[in-house]
Write a protein that holds these residues in place. Structure first.
Motif, PDB file in Angstrom:
ATOM      1  N   TYR A 254       0.844  -1.204   0.000  1.00 20.12           N
ATOM      2  CA  TYR A 254       0.000   0.000   0.000  1.00 20.12           C
ATOM      3  C   TYR A 254       0.876   1.249   0.000  1.00 20.12           C
ATOM      4  O   TYR A 254       0.607   2.215  -0.714  1.00 20.12           O
ATOM      5  CB  TYR A 254      -0.909   0.004   1.232  1.00 20.12           C
ATOM      6  CG  TYR A 254      -1.926  -1.119   1.233  1.00 20.12           C
ATOM      7  CD1 TYR A 254      -3.184  -0.938   0.670  1.00 20.12           C
ATOM      8  CD2 TYR A 254      -1.621  -2.355   1.777  1.00 20.12           C
ATOM      9  CE1 TYR A 254      -4.121  -1.966   0.653  1.00 20.12           C
ATOM     10  CE2 TYR A 254      -2.545  -3.394   1.765  1.00 20.12           C
ATOM     11  CZ  TYR A 254      -3.793  -3.195   1.213  1.00 20.12           C
ATOM     12  OH  TYR A 254      -4.706  -4.225   1.190  1.00 20.12           O
ATOM     13  N   GLU A 260      -2.372   0.173  -5.717  1.00 19.23           N
ATOM     14  CA  GLU A 260      -3.035   1.150  -6.583  1.00 19.23           C
ATOM     15  C   GLU A 260      -2.682   0.905  -8.044  1.00 19.23           C
ATOM     16  O   GLU A 260      -3.528   1.073  -8.937  1.00 19.23           O
ATOM     17  CB  GLU A 260      -2.615   2.578  -6.165  1.00 19.23           C
ATOM     18  CG  GLU A 260      -3.438   3.681  -6.816  1.00 19.23           C
ATOM     19  CD  GLU A 260      -4.937   3.514  -6.600  1.00 19.23           C
ATOM     20  OE1 GLU A 260      -5.348   3.168  -5.487  1.00 19.23           O
ATOM     21  OE2 GLU A 260      -5.691   3.713  -7.585  1.00 19.23           O
ATOM     22  N   LEU A 263      -4.907  -1.833  -9.385  1.00 24.66           N
ATOM     23  CA  LEU A 263      -6.273  -1.344  -9.624  1.00 24.66           C
ATOM     24  C   LEU A 263      -6.323  -0.457 -10.864  1.00 24.66           C
ATOM     25  O   LEU A 263      -7.235  -0.565 -11.688  1.00 24.66           O
ATOM     26  CB  LEU A 263      -6.755  -0.580  -8.395  1.00 24.66           C
ATOM     27  CG  LEU A 263      -7.088  -1.425  -7.153  1.00 24.66           C
ATOM     28  CD1 LEU A 263      -7.361  -0.531  -5.954  1.00 24.66           C
ATOM     29  CD2 LEU A 263      -8.298  -2.315  -7.437  1.00 24.66           C
ATOM     30  N   GLU A 274     -17.206  -1.850 -11.482  1.00 24.44           N
ATOM     31  CA  GLU A 274     -17.816  -1.597 -10.177  1.00 24.44           C
ATOM     32  C   GLU A 274     -19.257  -2.079 -10.183  1.00 24.44           C
ATOM     33  O   GLU A 274     -19.977  -1.907 -11.170  1.00 24.44           O
ATOM     34  CB  GLU A 274     -17.760  -0.101  -9.841  1.00 24.44           C
ATOM     35  CG  GLU A 274     -16.326   0.405  -9.633  1.00 24.44           C
ATOM     36  CD  GLU A 274     -16.288   1.843  -9.128  1.00 24.44           C
ATOM     37  OE1 GLU A 274     -17.351   2.310  -8.653  1.00 24.44           O
ATOM     38  OE2 GLU A 274     -15.229   2.466  -9.227  1.00 24.44           O
ATOM     39  N   ALA A 278     -18.781  -2.326  -4.934  1.00 27.46           N
ATOM     40  CA  ALA A 278     -17.520  -3.068  -4.858  1.00 27.46           C
ATOM     41  C   ALA A 278     -16.807  -3.033  -6.210  1.00 27.46           C
ATOM     42  O   ALA A 278     -17.416  -2.754  -7.248  1.00 27.46           O
ATOM     43  CB  ALA A 278     -17.781  -4.521  -4.462  1.00 27.46           C
ATOM     44  N   VAL A 295     -12.155  -5.282  -4.183  1.00 25.69           N
ATOM     45  CA  VAL A 295     -12.318  -4.231  -3.166  1.00 25.69           C
ATOM     46  C   VAL A 295     -13.787  -4.254  -2.728  1.00 25.69           C
ATOM     47  O   VAL A 295     -14.694  -4.113  -3.554  1.00 25.69           O
ATOM     48  CB  VAL A 295     -11.959  -2.834  -3.712  1.00 25.69           C
ATOM     49  CG1 VAL A 295     -12.131  -1.792  -2.600  1.00 25.69           C
ATOM     50  CG2 VAL A 295     -10.528  -2.793  -4.230  1.00 25.69           C
ATOM     51  N   LYS A 296     -14.007  -4.466  -1.442  1.00 20.34           N
ATOM     52  CA  LYS A 296     -15.374  -4.553  -0.921  1.00 20.34           C
ATOM     53  C   LYS A 296     -16.057  -3.190  -0.969  1.00 20.34           C
ATOM     54  O   LYS A 296     -15.392  -2.151  -1.120  1.00 20.34           O
ATOM     55  CB  LYS A 296     -15.349  -5.056   0.525  1.00 20.34           C
ATOM     56  CG  LYS A 296     -14.723  -6.418   0.708  1.00 20.34           C
ATOM     57  CD  LYS A 296     -14.650  -6.763   2.203  1.00 20.34           C
ATOM     58  CE  LYS A 296     -13.892  -8.051   2.451  1.00 20.34           C
ATOM     59  NZ  LYS A 296     -13.710  -8.305   3.895  1.00 20.34           N
ATOM     60  N   GLY A 299     -14.688  -0.487   1.007  1.00 19.49           N
ATOM     61  CA  GLY A 299     -13.402   0.093   0.614  1.00 19.49           C
ATOM     62  C   GLY A 299     -12.218  -0.777   0.991  1.00 19.49           C
ATOM     63  O   GLY A 299     -11.071  -0.500   0.613  1.00 19.49           O
ATOM     64  N   GLU A 300     -12.486  -1.877   1.738  1.00 19.50           N
ATOM     65  CA  GLU A 300     -11.404  -2.759   2.174  1.00 19.50           C
ATOM     66  C   GLU A 300     -11.080  -3.784   1.077  1.00 19.50           C
ATOM     67  O   GLU A 300     -11.967  -4.468   0.577  1.00 19.50           O
ATOM     68  CB  GLU A 300     -11.826  -3.489   3.443  1.00 19.50           C
ATOM     69  CG  GLU A 300     -10.753  -4.386   4.039  1.00 19.50           C
ATOM     70  CD  GLU A 300     -11.260  -5.157   5.250  1.00 19.50           C
ATOM     71  OE1 GLU A 300     -10.465  -5.889   5.840  1.00 19.50           O
ATOM     72  OE2 GLU A 300     -12.459  -5.026   5.586  1.00 19.50           O
ATOM     73  N   PRO A 301      -9.819  -3.891   0.669  1.00 17.10           N
ATOM     74  CA  PRO A 301      -9.463  -4.884  -0.354  1.00 17.10           C
ATOM     75  C   PRO A 301      -9.667  -6.302   0.169  1.00 17.10           C
ATOM     76  O   PRO A 301      -9.490  -6.570   1.363  1.00 17.10           O
ATOM     77  CB  PRO A 301      -7.973  -4.622  -0.610  1.00 17.10           C
ATOM     78  CG  PRO A 301      -7.712  -3.263  -0.061  1.00 17.10           C
ATOM     79  CD  PRO A 301      -8.666  -3.090   1.084  1.00 17.10           C
ATOM     80  N   THR A 302     -10.069  -7.209  -0.704  1.00 20.94           N
ATOM     81  CA  THR A 302     -10.051  -8.625  -0.330  1.00 20.94           C
ATOM     82  C   THR A 302      -8.610  -9.104  -0.452  1.00 20.94           C
ATOM     83  O   THR A 302      -7.771  -8.450  -1.054  1.00 20.94           O
ATOM     84  CB  THR A 302     -10.945  -9.455  -1.264  1.00 20.94           C
ATOM     85  OG1 THR A 302     -10.413  -9.399  -2.593  1.00 20.94           O
ATOM     86  CG2 THR A 302     -12.371  -8.923  -1.264  1.00 20.94           C
ATOM     87  N   LEU A 305      -6.412  -9.104  -3.870  1.00 20.50           N
ATOM     88  CA  LEU A 305      -5.775  -7.925  -4.457  1.00 20.50           C
ATOM     89  C   LEU A 305      -4.329  -7.765  -3.978  1.00 20.50           C
ATOM     90  O   LEU A 305      -3.418  -7.655  -4.809  1.00 20.50           O
ATOM     91  CB  LEU A 305      -6.613  -6.678  -4.154  1.00 20.50           C
ATOM     92  CG  LEU A 305      -6.037  -5.356  -4.647  1.00 20.50           C
ATOM     93  CD1 LEU A 305      -5.807  -5.383  -6.158  1.00 20.50           C
ATOM     94  CD2 LEU A 305      -6.967  -4.184  -4.279  1.00 20.50           C
TER      95      LEU A 305
END
Length: 543
Positions: A254, A260, A263, A274, A278, A295-296, A299-302, A305
Motif C-alpha cells: 500500500y 493502486e 487497480l 464496479e 464493490a 475491493v469490498k 473500501g477494504e481490499p479482499t 488484491l
C-alpha cells in the motif's frame, strides 16, 4: 551413468539411421533386469513398423560400450535392453563419493539460476501450530532441494500486520490488560484466547502500569502484540533450523503504490468494473468460473488484491523459479491470483504453486483438535519439546504433501527401529561406532583409496549401487519438490547398510578386506549424512 548410457544407445541408434525418439533409461524395479534398462526399441516399434525384439537385437549389435563399466547387456521381452554394470565400476565409484564428500549429490549449474521460495507466511497473531510446522519444514526442504540443484535460493516470509485479524488481536490484548487491572473492556467476539495474550498484557502493565487505560487507541496493544508474537515465531523457526532471507510486509504494497497500480491497470485495460459499491476483477475473461470482488463496498481490499500486487513484485525481482507453498485452504484463491497476473500482462510460467494438506496430531489413537483462537491447540514449540526437531522434520517430510498427515505421537516418541528417523540416524551412528571400535583395536582407517578388488559380496555391491542413486534422487527432488522421495531413498539405503552389516564383518584379521570395508562404510556415512542434511536432520555419531 544414465547420461553415459543414453549416449552409447543414441550412437547405436544413429548408426542404424533410426529416427529420433523419446526413450528412457531407468533403474528397473527387479534386480534380474540389471542395473539400468532402456525402452528405446519399444518407442521405435511404430515408426519402424518392426518387432521391438528385432529392433533391440539390431541396437545391441551396434552397441559399443566400455567393458570396465558395463559387464553385460541383455534383451528382455517385449523389447527392453538391460544393462548390467561391472563390479569394478561400483568399486571405483567409491572413490568419487570420498572425493566429493559433503558435495556428493550436488548438481552445480554454470548459469547460476535463482529461485524464490515463499512459505509459512503466517500473520503474527499467535504461536505457530503444527499446521504451520508442516509448511515450514516442507518449504525449507524444498529450498534445500533447489540449492543442491544449483539454485541461489531466497526464502521469503510474507505477512500482514494490519487488517481485521490484527485488530482482533489488539482488542484481545487490551481486554486482558483491563482484566488484569480489574477494569472492564469487552473481549472481542472470536478473540484470541491463548494464555500468550494474557502474558502480552502483563508485559504492557510491567512497562506502562495503568497508563494505557487512558488511551482510546489500539496501537500500543497492537505494537506490543506484534513484536512479541513475531519474536516468538522467529524463535520457533530458528529452533526448527529455518532462517528466512526476507520478510515481506503486505503493508508496504500500500505504501509504495503497488496495490493502486494493480487497480489502475485493471481499470485502464477494462479488466475490472464496479457493482454494488464493490470493485470486481473480470476473472471470467481469464478462464475462471466467476468474477471476483477485489475491493469490498466498505473500501477494504479482499486478500486476492494484495496477493496479486505481491506477486508482481516477485516477478519483477527476476527470479528464474518462483515457488509458492500454501495450505490446502488456498486452493480456491491462487487461480484467481494467477489470472490477475495474466490480466496485468505478466507471464506466469515460472510460478509454481504447491498445496499441502493438513496435519492431525494423534495421541493414544485419538485426534487432537487445533484452533489458534480457541487456544486448544498444540504449538510447534510444544511439539518440538516433546519429540525433538529431527523427528518433526522427518515426520513432516515423510508423506507426499498432497496427502493428509496423521502425526503419530506414540510412534514419534519410540526409540526403536519402528521410528523411521531413529532407523536412519542409527545407521549413521552405527558406522561411527565401527570406526570407534577400529580405533580401540589399533586399526587405522585408510587415508586414501585402498585395494578395493576384495569388495564383491552381493551386499557390498548392493550398498554401493544404492549410494550411487543419491545424485539421481536429488536431481529428481529438484524437479518434483517432494521430500517423500528422499525419505524413502534413505530408508532403503539404511536397510542396505544394515543388511551389509549383518552379512559382512568389517573389522577382521584380513587387513586388506578391513581397509576396503572401512572405506566402503565411510562412503555410506557420507551419503547418509548428506541426505539427512538435505532434510535438515542431524547425523549423530552415537545414540
Amino acid at each position: 551413468m544414465i547420461k553415459y548410457l543414453r549416449g552409447i544407445i543414441g550412437v547405436a541408434a544413429d548408426s542404424l539411421d533410426y529416427p529420433d525418439t523419446d526413450f528412457t533409461v531407468e533403474r528397473p524395479k527387479l534386480d534380474e533386469h540389471g542395473n539400468y534398462s532402456t525402452n528405446i526399441a519399444l518407442t521405435l516399434t511404430k515408426p519402424l513398423r518392426r518387432n521391438p525384439m528385432e529392433i533391440a537385437e539390431a541396437i545391441l549389435d551396434e552397441l559399443e560400450y566400455d567393458e570396465t563399466i558395463v559387464d553385460e547387456v541383455k534383451i528382455a521381452k517385449p523389447g527392453f535392453i538391460n544393462f548390467y554394470l561391472s563390479k569394478d565400476y561400483f568399486r571405483q565409484q567409491l572413490k568419487v563419493i570420498h572425493t566429493q564428500g559433503d558435495d556428493f549429490g550436488k548438481h552445480p549449474r554454470k548459469e547460476n539460476p535463482t529461485a524464490l521460495v515463499e512459505f509459512v507466511s503466517a500473520n503474527p497473531t499467535g504461536p505457530l501450530n503444527i499446521g504451520h510446522g508442516r509448511q515450514a519444514v516442507l518449504g525449507d526442504t524444498i529450498a534445500n532441494f533447489l540449492e543442491w540443484n544449483g539454485y541461489a535460493v531466497s526464502r521469503e516470509y510474507y505477512y500482514n500486520d494490519a487488517g481485521r485479524q490484527m485488530r482482533v488481536l489488539a482488542e484481545s490484548v487490551k481486554s486482558r490488560y483491563y482484566e488484569l487491572l480489574d477494569e472492564n473492556f469487552p473481549f472481542p467476539e472470536d478473540g484470541y484466547q491463548g494464555e500468550y495474550i494474557r502474558d502480552i498484557a502483563q508485559t504492557l502493565i510491567d512497562k506502562h502500569g495503568d497508563e494505557l487505560l487512558k488511551s482510546d487507541s489500539l496501537d500500543p496493544f497492537l505494537e506490543e502484540a506484534e513484536n512479541v508474537v513475531f519474536a516468538d515465531i522467529n524463535g520457533t523457526l530458528e529452533r526448527l533450523g529455518i532462517e528466512f532471507d526476507t520478510y515481506y510486509n503486505e503493508r508496504s504494497l500500500y505504501d509504495d503504490g503497488a496495490i493502486e497500480r494493480v487497480l489502475s491497470t485493471f481499470k485502464e485495460k477494462g479488466h475490472s468494473y464496479e457493482e454494488d459499491g464493490a470493485v470486481w476483477f473480470k476473472a471470467t475473461d481469464f478462464g475462471q468460473d466467476q468474477d471476483r470482488v477485489i475491493v469490498k463496498s466498505s473500501g477494504e481490499p479482499t486478500y486476492r488484491l494484495p496477493d496479486m500486487a505481491y506477486h508482481t513484485t516477485k516477478i519483477e525481482r527476476g527470479f528464474d523459479r518462483i515457488i509458492d507453498l500454501f495450505g490446502a485452504d488456498h486452493h480456491a484463491a491462487y487461480p484467481d491470483v494467477m489470472a490477475g497476473l495474466q490480466a496485468l500482462g505478466y507471464a506466469t510460467d515460472n510460478i509454481e504453486v504447491y498445496l499441502h494438506q493438513f496435519v492431525t496430531l494423534v495421541r493414544d489413537g485419538k485426534q487432537m483438535k487445533m484452533s489458534t483462537r480457541k487456544a486448544n491447540y498444540v504449538t510447534l514449540d510444544e511439539l518440538m519439546a516433546e519429540v525433538g526437531v529431527d523427528v518433526i522434520r522427518y515426520f513432516f517430510n515423510m508423506r507426499t504433501m498432497n496427502s493428509h498427515l496423521n502425526f503419530d505421537l506414540d510412534l514419534a516418541l519410540k526409540q526403536s527401529d519402528e521410528n523411521p528417523v531413529f532407523y536412519l540416524q542409527y545407521g549413521h551412528a552405527r558406522i561411527c561406532s565401527i570406526f570407534k571400535k577400529a580405533e580401540e583395536r589399533g586399526v587405522e582407517p585408510p587415508d586414501s583409496a585402498p585395494d578395493l578388488s576384495v569388495i564383491g559380496e552381493p551386499e557390498e555391491i548392493d550398498l554401493i549401487e544404492k549410494m550411487l542413486e543419491f545424485p539421481e534422487i536429488i536431481a529428481s527432488c529438484g524437479q518434483t519438490l517432494e521430500p517423500v522421495q528422499l525419505c524413502q531413498y534413505l530408508q532403503d539405503l539404511a536397510t542396505a547398510l544394515h543388511k551389509f552389516y549383518t552379512e559382512c564383518i568389517v573389522i577382521s584379521d584380513d587387513v586388506k578386506l578391513t581397509q576396503a570395508r572401512l572405506y566402503l562404510i565411510e562412503a555410506t556415512r557420507i551419503v547418509l549424512a548428506n541426505g539427512l542434511t538435505v532434510l535438515g536432520i542431524t547425523a549423530p555419531e552415537r545414540m
